[in-house]
Structure formats: C-alpha cells, structure tokens
Design a protein around this motif. Structure first.
Motif, PDB file in Angstrom:
ATOM      1  N   GLY A   1      -0.951   9.636  -6.050  1.00  0.00           N
ATOM      2  CA  GLY A   1      -0.787  10.234  -6.882  1.00  0.00           C
ATOM      3  C   GLY A   1       0.483   9.162  -8.122  1.00  0.00           C
ATOM      4  N   GLU A   2       1.119   8.622  -6.972  1.00  0.00           N
ATOM      5  CA  GLU A   2       2.494   7.898  -7.623  1.00  0.00           C
ATOM      6  C   GLU A   2       1.640   6.645  -8.549  1.00  0.00           C
ATOM      7  N   LYS A   3       1.000   6.068  -8.027  1.00  0.00           N
ATOM      8  CA  LYS A   3       0.424   5.238  -8.322  1.00  0.00           C
ATOM      9  C   LYS A   3      -0.736   5.864 -10.160  1.00  0.00           C
TER      10      LYS A   3
ATOM     11  N   LEU B   1      -2.001  10.680   2.628  1.00  0.00           N
ATOM     12  CA  LEU B   1      -0.665   8.809   2.709  1.00  0.00           C
ATOM     13  C   LEU B   1       0.634   9.590   1.949  1.00  0.00           C
ATOM     14  N   PRO B   2       1.208  10.559   2.244  1.00  0.00           N
ATOM     15  CA  PRO B   2       1.922  10.783   1.398  1.00  0.00           C
ATOM     16  C   PRO B   2       3.665  10.003   0.849  1.00  0.00           C
ATOM     17  N   PRO B   3       3.439  10.218  -0.216  1.00  0.00           N
ATOM     18  CA  PRO B   3       4.256   9.357  -1.222  1.00  0.00           C
ATOM     19  C   PRO B   3       6.247   9.103  -0.133  1.00  0.00           C
ATOM     20  N   LYS B   4       6.197   8.218  -0.818  1.00  0.00           N
ATOM     21  CA  LYS B   4       7.631   7.913  -0.145  1.00  0.00           C
ATOM     22  C   LYS B   4       8.536   8.213  -1.751  1.00  0.00           C
ATOM     23  N   LYS B   5      10.044   8.631  -0.279  1.00  0.00           N
ATOM     24  CA  LYS B   5      11.341   8.865  -1.664  1.00  0.00           C
ATOM     25  C   LYS B   5      11.782   7.476  -2.564  1.00  0.00           C
ATOM     26  N   GLU B   6      11.686   6.681  -1.713  1.00  0.00           N
ATOM     27  CA  GLU B   6      12.138   5.606  -2.363  1.00  0.00           C
ATOM     28  C   GLU B   6      11.128   5.131  -3.664  1.00  0.00           C
ATOM     29  N   GLU B   7       9.644   4.841  -3.348  1.00  0.00           N
ATOM     30  CA  GLU B   7       9.106   4.866  -4.392  1.00  0.00           C
ATOM     31  C   GLU B   7       8.757   5.437  -5.328  1.00  0.00           C
ATOM     32  N   LEU B   8       9.159   6.635  -4.963  1.00  0.00           N
ATOM     33  CA  LEU B   8       9.379   7.955  -6.005  1.00  0.00           C
ATOM     34  C   LEU B   8      10.631   7.725  -6.776  1.00  0.00           C
TER      35      LEU B   8
ATOM     36  N   CYS C   1      13.472   6.431 -12.290  1.00  0.00           N
ATOM     37  CA  CYS C   1      13.912   5.634 -12.945  1.00  0.00           C
ATOM     38  C   CYS C   1      13.256   4.274 -13.738  1.00  0.00           C
ATOM     39  N   PHE C   2      12.324   3.599 -13.815  1.00  0.00           N
ATOM     40  CA  PHE C   2      12.186   2.838 -14.194  1.00  0.00           C
ATOM     41  C   PHE C   2      11.157   3.807 -16.019  1.00  0.00           C
ATOM     42  N   GLU C   3      10.701   5.089 -15.664  1.00  0.00           N
ATOM     43  CA  GLU C   3       9.842   5.425 -16.151  1.00  0.00           C
ATOM     44  C   GLU C   3      11.145   5.875 -17.857  1.00  0.00           C
TER      45      GLU C   3
END
Length: 256
Positions: free
Chosen positions: A19-21, A230-237, A242-244
């Motif tokens: 989902g993150e990707k 595979l749960p999402p990671k808070k740092e990656e989210l 921030c980038f978006e």
C-alpha cells in the motif's frame, strides 16, 4: 517468467508494504501529470530511478534497458510535437518544401520537451511500482480499495495467462526455426501467420480447460490468493507524506 515479474520478486523492496509503494507511485504520478513541469518531473525521474536501482537493488543495466522501450517511442512522439508544417517559417529553423516549411519555434520545442520529461517521469513511477511489487500484492491493494471484484479477477487471470501463451509461442517458434521456417522473408511471414493461428486455437482450448479446472475445484466467482501481512511503517509513511506535500506545493506554484 516476465523480466519485470522476476525483478519484483528479487527486489530489496519486495517486503515493503504494498500500500505504501502504491500510494507513493500513484500520488507522484498524478502530481507529475497535473504539474507537467520540467522542474517537477526531472527530480521525480531521478528519485524514482535512484530508489528502483539503489534501494530496490535492480541492476542498472537492466533498468536502463527497460527505459529504452518507452524512451524511443516518446522521442519520436516528442519530435513530432516539436515540429510543425506551415506556410510561414518560425524562428528556430525552417526547411522549405515548395510553399510549405517544416519548421519549429521555441514554444513548440519547449512543449515537446515538457511532454517528454513528464511522460518519462510517469514511466519511472510505474517502473518503481512494477519492479518492486508483485502483481498479486498490487491486486490485494486494489481489493482493499474496493475495486470491482470482476475487474481484479480478470486482471489476475489475464496476467497469469500471459505466461502460458508466451511458453506456447516460444515452443512453436523453436519448432518452426528447426524446420527452416524463417529461411526467407516470405516464409517468415507465413510462419508468423501459422504461429498466430495456432496460438489462438490453443488459447481458446486452454481457456476452456482452465475454466473446467476451476469449476471442479468449486469456483464460486472469487479467486482467493494468499497475501502476506506486511504492516506499514510510520517512518516510511511520514517520508511519503512529506514528499508528496512538497511536490503538491511545487505543483501549485508552477500552475499558478
């Protein structure tokens, strides 16, 4: 197995939350298309390529080879967009053909470059998703987004059936070559026609066999595929958000 499918299973980002990707790729793709600016799309192209090669572990040579497929097509289209045929020459250059000129202006060239860079940035976003995420994971994300079940099942069946048809076409092609089926251009065209007709017949037959096999296993209209948790990671989210957000701000500034 297709090259992109093989790369997605070998990628170092394979076990990152799908989902993150998906969010990162699709959101960046949309902002690139909306912004349609060189100052936005060039950094996106560089970042996506860097993440795919460096973080994903995709071989640089293989990635560049994949990029050449849309690159040649987009170069031709951009060239066509940058040139125009008029009765009056423009400022950059002009080649006369009687009363007409093959000519270009700075505006048309700028537009062609803009379209080319935007398209390449969009391709890099899709390559980041496809080279680092197996198709089954992408379909699971679409299922969570409440996409129509029929559409997801068709995508899965069509994608898996590609491998069957490629294997069948490869076997027929080897058989034709062993019998000098490509000894001349005329013979090659005839062999290609025979390959296409044989492949069509086998595709119809195998689709019937596949449906019978699914029915014998109590197919109820839903194809169930095992998925990894595979749960999402808070740092990656946080980094993605921030980038978006930064990209959105740049898009608004450019569009204004």
């Amino acid at each position: 197995m297709l090259i992109i499918d093989k790369l997605s299973y070998q990628s170092k980002l394979r076990y990152m939350n799908a989902g993150e990707k998906f969010l990162f790729s699709v959101a960046t793709l949309v902002l690139c298309i909306v912004g349609r600016s060189v100052m936005i799309c060039l950094p996106v192209l560089a970042l996506m390529s860097l993440l795919t090669v460096w973080k994903g572990g995709i071989p640089l040579r293989r990635y560049l080879k994949l990029l050449t497929i849309p690159l040649l097509f987009l170069l031709v289209n951009s060239l066509i967009l940058g040139l125009s045929i008029r009765q009056t020459p423009l400022e950059v250059f002009a080649v006369s053909f009687g009363n007409w000129y093959l000519t270009a202006s700075w505006e048309t060239l700028r537009y062609a470059v803009q379209i080319f860079v935007t398209a390449m940035a969009a391709v890099s976003c899709l390559y980041f998703l496809s080279c680092n995420t197996p198709v089954t994971d992408i379909l699971n994300v679409l299922k969570k987004l409440k996409c129509p079940k029929l559409l997801i099942e068709l995508m899965l069946l069509i994608y898996r059936y590609i491998f069957v048809l490629l294997d069948c076409a490869h076997a027929i092609s080897i058989s034709q070559k062993s019998r000098l089926g490509n000894v001349s251009f005329r013979q090659s065209m005839r062999s290609f026609g025979q390959l296409a007709s044989a492949l069509f017949v086998r595709a119809v037959n195998r689709s019937g066999i596949l449906y019978d096999a699914m029915e014998s296993r109590c197919y109820d209209g839903d194809i169930r595929v095992l998925s990894e948790n595979l749960p999402p990671k808070k740092e990656e989210l946080l980094l993605i958000i921030c980038f978006e957000a930064l990209l959105l701000i740049l898009t608004v500034i450019v569009r204004l």
